[in-house]
Design a protein around this motif. Structure first.
Motif, short mmCIF file in Angstrom:
data_model
loop_
_atom_site.label_atom_id
_atom_site.label_comp_id
_atom_site.label_asym_id
_atom_site.label_seq_id
_atom_site.Cartn_x
_atom_site.Cartn_y
_atom_site.Cartn_z
N HIS A 1 0.70 -0.78 -0.26
CA HIS A 1 -0.09 0.07 0.03
C HIS A 1 0.98 1.48 -0.02
N ALA A 2 1.59 1.16 0.67
CA ALA A 2 3.23 2.32 1.16
C ALA A 2 3.47 2.13 -0.60
N TYR A 3 4.44 1.25 -0.42
CA TYR A 3 5.41 1.30 -1.49
C TYR A 3 4.57 1.74 -3.32
N HIS A 4 3.87 1.20 -3.84
CA HIS A 4 3.70 1.34 -5.24
C HIS A 4 2.94 2.89 -5.40
N PRO A 5 2.68 3.72 -4.04
CA PRO A 5 2.45 5.08 -4.55
C PRO A 5 3.88 5.65 -4.65
N ILE A 6 5.01 4.82 -3.77
CA ILE A 6 6.20 6.17 -4.13
C ILE A 6 7.21 5.80 -5.67
#
Length: 191
Positions: free
Chosen positions: A78-83
């Motif tokens: 959830h956090a990795y993809h936007p980054i």
């Protein structure tokens, strides 16, 4: 990816997908964690049957793997993809291949090490057991990851960010059986 668009557009018209997308909008992390947990239950149940259909179902094992999926896997993605998207926000094939390469070279080994440590610690094997499981299983699991996620991420990195975790969870129905195999492997004692 343009040939996938019509299929994705038809899929988006189904009632289930519409409901899922609404859930993602309302409670994205909760939806991703729930989906990830449910699919890990299915993946481990499948792996257990493949390993030995005569053995009774090991619910504590499934609970440990499911806890990882809910507490670490889904929140991480959830956090990795936007980054990752902010860093490499292009969608042509060359940039997609670069994203996959960077993901498998840098993110995968860290993530898989955390997974192997988590499963060993959750089994009560302690720090030495976690280290031994990592040393013994990480090269195998990373190789498995390259063969599975290398091709799968060619799709992942071209999907809208909100549905990437769902796609990865669907692929993890297969890869979760491999994670289950490696994450529950007995630790070999040195002779």
């Amino acid at each position: 990816m343009s040939m996938l668009r019509p299929a994705l557009q038809r899929l988006q018209q189904s009632r289930f997908v519409k409901a899922y997308l609404r859930a993602l909008e309302r409670r994205p992390l909760t939806t991703k964690c729930t989906t990830s947990g449910l699919l890990m239950v299915g993946a481990d149940a499948t792996r257990q049957r493949l390993e030995d259909a005569e053995q009774p179902y090991d619910a504590p094992r499934t609970a440990r793997l499911t806890a990882f999926a809910i507490l670490i896997h889904a929140p991480f993605l959830h956090a990795y993809h936007p980054i990752a998207e902010r860093l490499w926000a292009r969608y042509d094939i060359r940039h997609t291949v670069v994203k996959v390469g960077l993901d498998q070279a840098f993110s995968a080994p860290v993530f898989l090490s955390i997974f192997l440590s988590f499963t060993a610690l959750a089994e009560g094997l302690g720090a030495s057991g976690a280290r031994a499981r990592g040393e013994q299983q990480l090269p195998l699991l990373w190789r498995d990851s390259l063969f599975c996620w290398g091709p799968a991420h060619l799709v992942t990195f071209n999907l809208p960010i909100p549905v990437r975790v769902l796609w990865q969870d669907v692929v993890r129905l297969y890869f979760g059986t491999i994670m289950s195999l490696r994450g529950t492997a007995r630790i070999r004692e040195d002779p």
